[in-house]
Design an enzyme around this catalytic site. Structure first.
Site, mmCIF file in Angstrom:
data_model
loop_
_atom_site.group_PDB
_atom_site.id
_atom_site.type_symbol
_atom_site.label_atom_id
_atom_site.label_comp_id
_atom_site.label_asym_id
_atom_site.label_seq_id
_atom_site.Cartn_x
_atom_site.Cartn_y
_atom_site.Cartn_z
ATOM 1 N N LYS A 178 0.863 -1.185 0.000
ATOM 2 C CA LYS A 178 0.000 0.000 0.000
ATOM 3 C C LYS A 178 0.897 1.231 0.000
ATOM 4 O O LYS A 178 1.407 1.662 1.033
ATOM 5 C CB LYS A 178 -0.927 0.036 1.226
ATOM 6 N N GLU A 253 9.741 2.172 10.291
ATOM 7 C CA GLU A 253 10.773 3.167 9.937
ATOM 8 C C GLU A 253 10.115 4.531 10.066
ATOM 9 O O GLU A 253 9.320 4.931 9.220
ATOM 10 C CB GLU A 253 11.253 2.937 8.498
ATOM 11 N N GLU A 387 10.035 16.955 14.439
ATOM 12 C CA GLU A 387 10.398 16.763 13.041
ATOM 13 C C GLU A 387 9.558 17.704 12.174
ATOM 14 O O GLU A 387 8.339 17.669 12.227
ATOM 15 C CB GLU A 387 10.127 15.309 12.626
#
Ligand code: NAD
Length: 480
Positions: A178, A253, A387
């Site tokens: 996906k 990840e 981030e």
């Protein structure tokens, strides 16, 4: 002037790749593909639903019955076929990454090439990985875990697909992929390339759609044994939690806030271009981006001057121009996110050395931001902790080497980091003390056999080389 003549072709995708064929989407929803350089609609893609996903999982499950028993030699042959087939489409994959995502030419090509290389690298790692070992009356085999769900982010579509698929195939797993809903045109070219490799039907299947629909079904479905995910921490947390219900293996990840430690003996003519390249990698939309530059106070003024000079090379503009270093953000949402962090940095008292709020002059139509460097940043400021996923660099001053190491490690993330200095023994000593999955010394370099992945909130597990293949394997011991 005839307005229809001005309109560009809008590519329409209404199918998924299931059981070796393009299959009409069962999902009723569709979404527009927007070009980030000018905000124009360039495509329309069907969003798959749970039914599409279940069909793909069933195909992968059927294929696993024989693919799971393939030998090393057979898998190696499939990896070589994939390598050849995807290599033939490097130009097309690069062009569509520039168009749909806004990746700058020089970097887009590198990313696509590393994706292609992932098949060769996985083949090499497989050759060196013993899948069966015996001692005394014990035999240990490494067996494929089963059907794997691969869920990817939008910032390096070709690389993520190839990397995850290569490791899964090397391990003997079949997959349902996906990709990000923001990479649908890129995925279509990749599907054509992968299809040309002529793998057995059902070994890989691709369903395009939303994470909360297609992704969630992969995570929930009891016939999926493993999820390999690249994306945000928030979604990673949800996947880990939801995957527990069916005891799935997970590789996550996730994000980063990577430090670059500039040691006081660094040669600035090399170190500053390297530090800025690390920071503005992939237009700053890179999990590994070195977004915190730690600078000794004794050299701060010199470093600021060098950054100001070198930033002239970090041109922003049309990503198709090979001289451009920073392209647009992927979407309006991402543009607003980056702008909000630039505002936040100013509010919290950081000083803008280069860049700042708003579109760069002449680039108002697309999702372009100004590559921005903040100085006077404290490590506890929001811009140094969260981030941003855009071209924003925080310069943080330190007194002594130990303080630099402490600041570098004072982050919820631990994905990537860099050490820049002339004394290699000292640089290595610092590198060994950093809490990150990868540390590069004096260059942005790569090794496809070295593990990739994060400490702390940057993730769980590793990709690349034998580490990536092992993530799709279960050890089994037979004792006589
Ligand atoms: P995201 O988490 O929003 O989406 C990633 C993928 O997850 C997409 O395919 C999305 O559709 C899917 N998804 C969303 N909700 C889901 C759910 N509930 N269940 C299952 N799947 C779901 O991330 P993004 O915005 O696409 O990517 C940016 C993030 O990815 C950044 O945080 C970046 O650091 C991270 N990233 C990490 C690496 C790495 O190697 N560590 C590499 C690239 C990007």
């Amino acid at each position: 002037m005839n307005t229809s003549a001005q309109e560009e072709t809008v590519q329409t995708i209404t199918t998924h790749y299931i059981d070796g064929a393009l299959v009409k989407s069962h999902g009723r929803e569709a979404m527009n593909v927007i070009r980030p350089t000018d905000g124009k609609v360039i495509g329309r893609v069907a969003l798959g639903d749970e039914e599409d996903t279940r069909l793909a999982i069933a195909a992968a499950k059927r294929a696993f019955a024989s693919f799971g028993r393939t030998t090393k030699e057979e898998r190696s042959r499939y990896l070589r076929q994939l390598h050849t087939a995807v290599s033939a489409r490097i130009d097309d994959l690069t062009a569509v990454m520039i168009e749909e995502y806004g990746g700058v030419t020089r970097f887009a090509r590198l990313l696509v090439e590393s994706g292609v290389n992932a098949f060769a690298a996985a083949d090499k790692a497989l050759q060196e990985l013993p899948l069966r070992e015996s001692w005394g009356k014990t035999t240990v085999t490494l067996e494929p875990v089963g059907v794997a769900g691969l869920i990817t982010a939008w910032n390096a579509n070709a690389l993520f697909i190839c990397l995850k698929l290569a490791s899964a195939i090397a391990a003997g797993c079949t997959v349902v992929l996906k990709p990000s809903e923001f990479s649908s045109l890129q995925t279509r070219v990749m599907v054509e390339a992968l299809n040309a490799a002529e793998l057995p039907k059902g070994v890989f299947n691709v369903v395009t759609g939303l994470g909360t629909v297609v992704g969630a079904e992969l995570v929930r479905n009891p016939d999926v044994a493993k999820i390999s995910f690249t994306g945000s921490v928030a979604v990673g947390e949800a996947i880990m939690r939801d995957a527990a219900a069916t005891m799935k293996r997970v590789t996550l990840e996730l994000g980063g806030k990577s430090p670059t430690i500039l040691l006081d003996d660094a040669a600035l003519d090399k170190a500053i271009p390297t530090a800025l390249t690390l920071a503005f990698l992939n237009s700053g939309q890179a999990c590994a981006a070195g977004t915190r530059l730690l600078v000794p106070k004794s050299r701060l003024d010199e470093v600021k001057r060098a950054i100001r000079d070198e930033m002239r090379a970090f041109t922003v503009g049309n990503p198709a121009d090979p001289n451009i270093m920073v392209g647009p953000m992927v979407s309006q949402k991402q543009y607003e996110r980056v702008e909000s962090y630039i505002r936040k940095g100013i509010e919290e008292g950081a000083e803008v050395l280069v860049g700042g709020e708003g579109h760069p002059k002449g680039l108002e139509a697309g999702y372009f931001v100004k590559p921005t460097v903040f100085v006077n940043v404290k490590n506890d400021m929001t811009i140094a902790q969260e981030e941003i996923f855009g071209p924003v660099l925080c310069v943080i001053a330190y007194d002594a080497e130990e303080e630099a190491i402490r600041i570098a490690n004072d982050s919820k993330y631990g994905l990537h980091s860099a050490v820049l200095g002339s004394d290699i023994v000292r640089a290595r000593r610092v590198a060994f003390q950093l809490r990150a999955g990868r540390v590069v010394i004096n260059n942005m370099t790569d090794d496809p056999q070295a593990p990739w992945g994060g400490f702390k909130y940057s993730g769980v597990g590793r990709e690349y080389g034998k580490y990536g293949i092992e993530a799709f394997l279960e050890p089994k011991a037979i004792l006589e």
